[in-house]
Motif scaffolding. Structure first.
Motif, mmCIF file in Angstrom:
data_model
loop_
_atom_site.group_PDB
_atom_site.id
_atom_site.type_symbol
_atom_site.label_atom_id
_atom_site.label_comp_id
_atom_site.label_asym_id
_atom_site.label_seq_id
_atom_site.Cartn_x
_atom_site.Cartn_y
_atom_site.Cartn_z
ATOM 1 N N HIS A 69 0.811 -1.224 0.000
ATOM 2 C CA HIS A 69 0.000 0.000 0.000
ATOM 3 C C HIS A 69 0.838 1.264 0.000
ATOM 4 N N TYR A 104 6.686 -4.187 3.768
ATOM 5 C CA TYR A 104 5.807 -4.536 4.889
ATOM 6 C C TYR A 104 6.385 -4.028 6.213
ATOM 7 N N LYS A 143 4.702 -1.606 8.863
ATOM 8 C CA LYS A 143 4.546 -1.974 10.264
ATOM 9 C C LYS A 143 5.112 -0.899 11.194
ATOM 10 N N ARG A 163 -6.913 -9.451 14.546
ATOM 11 C CA ARG A 163 -5.892 -8.678 13.845
ATOM 12 C C ARG A 163 -6.192 -8.581 12.344
ATOM 13 N N TRP A 214 -8.926 -6.078 11.920
ATOM 14 C CA TRP A 214 -8.491 -4.672 12.024
ATOM 15 C C TRP A 214 -7.796 -4.223 10.744
ATOM 16 N N LEU A 215 -6.871 -5.064 10.274
ATOM 17 C CA LEU A 215 -6.111 -4.700 9.073
ATOM 18 C C LEU A 215 -7.034 -4.562 7.868
ATOM 19 N N ASN A 220 -9.339 -1.605 8.136
ATOM 20 C CA ASN A 220 -8.640 -0.346 7.914
ATOM 21 C C ASN A 220 -8.007 -0.287 6.527
ATOM 22 N N ARG A 221 -8.525 -1.109 5.630
ATOM 23 C CA ARG A 221 -8.141 -1.105 4.210
ATOM 24 C C ARG A 221 -6.696 -1.526 3.954
ATOM 25 N N ILE A 222 -6.119 -2.223 4.926
ATOM 26 C CA ILE A 222 -4.795 -2.777 4.660
ATOM 27 C C ILE A 222 -5.028 -4.213 4.205
ATOM 28 N N ASN A 223 -5.514 -4.317 2.984
ATOM 29 C CA ASN A 223 -5.876 -5.629 2.461
ATOM 30 C C ASN A 223 -4.780 -6.098 1.525
ATOM 31 N N LEU A 224 -3.899 -6.918 2.041
ATOM 32 C CA LEU A 224 -2.722 -7.301 1.268
ATOM 33 C C LEU A 224 -3.084 -8.199 0.096
ATOM 34 N N GLU A 225 -2.252 -8.092 -0.898
ATOM 35 C CA GLU A 225 -2.386 -8.910 -2.084
ATOM 36 C C GLU A 225 -2.330 -10.381 -1.676
ATOM 37 N N SER A 227 -9.877 1.715 16.786
ATOM 38 C CA SER A 227 -8.691 1.810 17.650
ATOM 39 C C SER A 227 -7.457 2.116 16.807
ATOM 40 N N GLU A 228 -6.497 2.756 17.428
ATOM 41 C CA GLU A 228 -5.343 3.296 16.712
ATOM 42 C C GLU A 228 -4.486 2.217 16.041
ATOM 43 N N LYS A 229 -4.247 1.132 16.790
ATOM 44 C CA LYS A 229 -3.370 0.075 16.265
ATOM 45 C C LYS A 229 -4.080 -1.270 16.298
ATOM 46 N N PRO A 230 -3.624 -2.187 15.462
ATOM 47 C CA PRO A 230 -4.206 -3.528 15.542
ATOM 48 C C PRO A 230 -3.663 -4.285 16.759
ATOM 49 N N TYR A 245 3.061 -10.314 6.637
ATOM 50 C CA TYR A 245 2.990 -9.015 7.302
ATOM 51 C C TYR A 245 3.031 -9.167 8.818
ATOM 52 N N CYS A 246 2.325 -10.131 9.349
ATOM 53 C CA CYS A 246 2.268 -10.302 10.805
ATOM 54 C C CYS A 246 3.594 -10.757 11.393
#
Lengths: 338, 167
Positions: free
Chosen positions: A218, A317, A321, B19, B22-23, B26-31, B144-147, B164-165
Motif C-alpha cells: 500500500h 511490509y 509496520k 488482527r 483490524w487490518l 482499515n483497508r490494509i488488504n494485502l495482495e 482503535s489506533e493500532k491492531p 505481514y504479521c
C-alpha cells in the motif's frame, strides 16, 4: 529476443508488444512470441518497443508493471498501472513519518546501517578467503558506522555517512576484482568504464524491481525518507532498494567479473570505449541478477523459505509496520537473514 | 440499524482473527497470492453460474444465492464454520430489515472438520441481540489506533497476512 525468468519478461530486441485475444504477443521480423499474462508481474523493455493503449489497458487490468530502459541501459521510466491497493490510512502515516523528524531519522539511520551490514557481509567472504587488505574497512563498517549513526545527527549528516560507506566500499574494488576491471572512481551518467557500466545497469534493474515490489504493497512510491521525495520519481524505491544493492547487484558483479563470466573484450561495446554492455554481456548479467534475486533462503522472521526478490516486498511490509504499529524498521540484513 | 460499514467479511474476520479484521477493516488488504483464495474465488464463480440467480448486492453486503426459503453462503471448506455462521446471521438481519425473511444455509464444498456439507442457521431473537452487541464492538474495535499484536497459531499458515504479521 524475449527471455523469461521468474515473473519478469525481458525484451531485448526491437519489436512490438500487442494484446492478442487474452494473451500478450511480442512481434518482430522473426515472428510472434506469446507471453501468457497470468504468469507475469513485470515486463522490462531493453530495446525500442512499439506499444498501444489497448495493450496498456490490458496489462493494467492484471497489474503488470512495464519498465523502459534506453539504448545505453539507463532506466527511462515505468508504466505504472492503476493502483489496486490504496489505503488512505497508510498514505497519511507515510507523510506523518516524513514530517516527524524523529521517525524520519530512525528510518534513515536504519537504512544506512543496513547498507553497512550488507556491504560488510559481502566483503567478509573475501577476507575469509585470505584477503587481509580489507580488514580495516570491515572493522570500520562493523564498529564505527553504527557509532556514527547512534549520535544525534540530522539528515544531511546521515547522507554524508551513507556517501562515505559507498565511497570506502568502492575504494577497495581494486583489491578484490580482476585487473582488467580497474576502477578509478564511481562515475554515473554516463558510466566511463566497464565496471561503472555494470554498476549503473545493475542499480537500475534493482530500482525497477523494487518499484514492482512496492506496487504489491500500500505504500506510496513518491514519499521517501533518505532520498528527498522529489516530483516525478519513485523515490521510495531508491530508499528500499539501497540495502539490496550489495546483496544483489554487487555480489553478482563480483561473481561475473572474478569468475570470468563477463569479460571486458567480449561483453562490452568496443566502439563506445567499453562503457556499454553489448547484447551478450547484458543477457549474461541479467540472467545472473535474476538467479540471485530468485534464489531461496530461510527467512528468520517468517521461519519460511523465501526469495531475495520477495524480501524486497517484505521490507515494504516492515516499513508499513513501523508506520502503523511502531515496530522498529530494520531493513533486510544479509547477516541475520531477516 | 446496523452501521453501513460492517460487511460480511469483516464480521467473519472478527470472529476468526481480530488482527486480520483490524487490518482488513482499515483497508490494509494485502495482495493474496495463495492458491486457496484463488480456488475459493473460482468455485464461487462456477457455483454462481450454475444457479441462475447470481450474486446479489444489498447495501454493502454481497449474497451468494437466495432461494424461496434460504439465503445460501458458499464456502470452500468448513475450517471455520463459526465465523461463517455470524456472517450469515448478519446477512439474514440485513434482509429482515428490508422485509425479506429467510433462513440461512451454508454450503461447504470440501468437508474437513464436519461430516456434512450443508449447515443451517436461523436468526433467532437471541442471535439478533448478540449480533447488535457484536456490531457495536466491531465498530469500536476498528477505530482503535493500532491492531492487536500478532499471535501465531496454526490458522495463520494460510493467511494472506502471514508475512505481514511475522515480519
Amino acid at each position: 529476443m524475449v527471455f523469461v525468468i521468474s515473473k519478469t519478461k525481458y525484451i531485448t530486441s526491437m519489436g512490438e508488444l500487442k494484446r492478442k485475444d487474452n494473451s500478450i504477443v511480442f512481434r518482430n521480423e522473426k515472428g510472434n512470441t506469446y507471453i501468457p499474462i497470468e504468469g507475469i508481474r513485470e515486463i522490462v523493455c531493453l530495446n525500442e518497443i512499439k506499444i498501444n493503449t489497448k495493450f496498456l489497458d490490458y496489462i493494467s487490468r492484471f497489474g503488470v508493471v512495464l519498465h523502459f530502459f534506453n539504448y545505453y541501459g539507463q532506466y527511462s521510466g515505468t508504466f505504472y498501472p492503476k493502483e489496486n491497493l490504496i489505503s488512505g490510512k497508510i498514505k497519511v502515516k507515510q507523510v506523518q513519518a516524513y514530517l516527524d523528524e524523529n521517525k524520519r531519522l530512525n528510518i534513515c539511520k536504519s537504512i544506512v546501517n543496513g547498507i553497512a551490514i550488507n556491504i560488510h557481509e559481502t566483503l567478509y567472504h573475501y577476507y575469509k578467503h585470505g584477503n587481509k587488505d580489507i580488514k580495516d574497512i570491515l572493522d570500520w563498517l562493523r564498529k564505527e558506522v553504527p557509532i556514527l549513526l547512534e549520535k544525534e545527527i540530522n539528515i544531511k549528516r546521515i547522507l554524508f555517512i551513507e556517501g562515505l560507506v559507498w565511497q570506502r566500499f568502492y575504494s577497495i574494488f581494486n583489491k578484490i576484482l580482476k585487473e582488467e576491471f580497474v576502477f578509478n572512481k564511481r562515475v554515473k551518467r554516463p558510466p566511463d568504464n566497464p565496471l561503472n557500466a555494470l554498476i549503473s545497469f545493475g542499480n537500475s534493474v534493482i530500482y525497477s524491481k523494487t518499484i514492482t515490489q512496492i506496487y504489491g504493497t500500500h505504500l506510496d512510491q513518491s514519499i521517501s525518507y533518505l532520498h528527498e521525495p522529489s516530483e516525478g520519481r519513485f523515490s521510495l524505491s531508491l530508499d528500499i532498494s539501497e540495502v539490496f544493492k550489495p546483496v544483489i547487484v554487487f555480489k553478482t558483479i563480483f561473481d561475473c567479473v572474478n569468475n570470468r563470466k563477463i569479460q571486458v573484450d567480449k561483453h562490452f561495446n568496443k566502439k563506445l570505449n567499453y562503457c556499454l554492455l553489448n547484447d551478450e554481456g547484458r543477457n549474461i548479467f541479467i540472467t545472473e541478477l535474476e538467479k540471485r534475486l530468485n534464489s531461496v533462503f530461510v527467512h528468520k522472521g517468517l521461519n519460511r523459505k523465501t526469495t531475495y526478490l520477495n524480501a524486497i516486498k517484505l521490507d515494504g511490509y516492515k516499513l508499513i509496520k513501523y508506520l502503523v504499529e511502531d515496530k522498529k524498521f530494520v531493513p533486510f540484513s544479509l547477516k541475520e537473514m531477516y | 440499524m446496523i452501521s453501513i460499514k460492517i460487511t460480511g467479511t469483516i464480521i467473519n474476520y472478527y470472529i476468526h482473527c481480530k488482527r486480520q479484521c483490524w487490518l482488513f477493516g482499515n483497508r490494509i488488504n494485502l495482495e493474496d497470492n495463495s492458491e486457496d483464495v484463488r480456488i475459493g474465488k473460482i468455485l464461487h464463480e462456477i457455483k454462481s453460474q450454475e444457479s441462475k440467480s447470481s450474486e446479489i448486492s444489498i447495501d454493502n453486503i454481497k449474497i451468494d444465492k437466495i432461494t424461496g426459503e434460504y439465503l445460501v453462503e458458499l464456502k470452500k471448506s468448513d475450517a471455520d464454520l463459526n465465523s461463517t455462521k455470524w456472517q450469515v446471521l448478519l446477512y439474514l438481519k440485513k434482509l429482515k430489515e428490508k422485509g425479506i425473511i429467510r433462513k440461512g444455509k451454508i454450503e461447504v464444498i470440501e468437508k474437513k472438520k464436519q461430516d456434512k456439507k450443508i449447515h443451517y442457521v436461523e436468526l433467532t431473537q437471541e442471535y439478533e441481540e448478540e449480533l447488535d452487541k457484536l456490531l457495536l464492538d466491531i465498530e469500536k474495535f476498528l477505530s482503535s489506533e493500532k491492531p492487536p499484536i500478532a499471535e501465531r497459531s496454526s490458522k495463520c499458515k494460510k493467511c494472506a497476512y502471514y508475512e505481514y504479521c511475522n515480519i
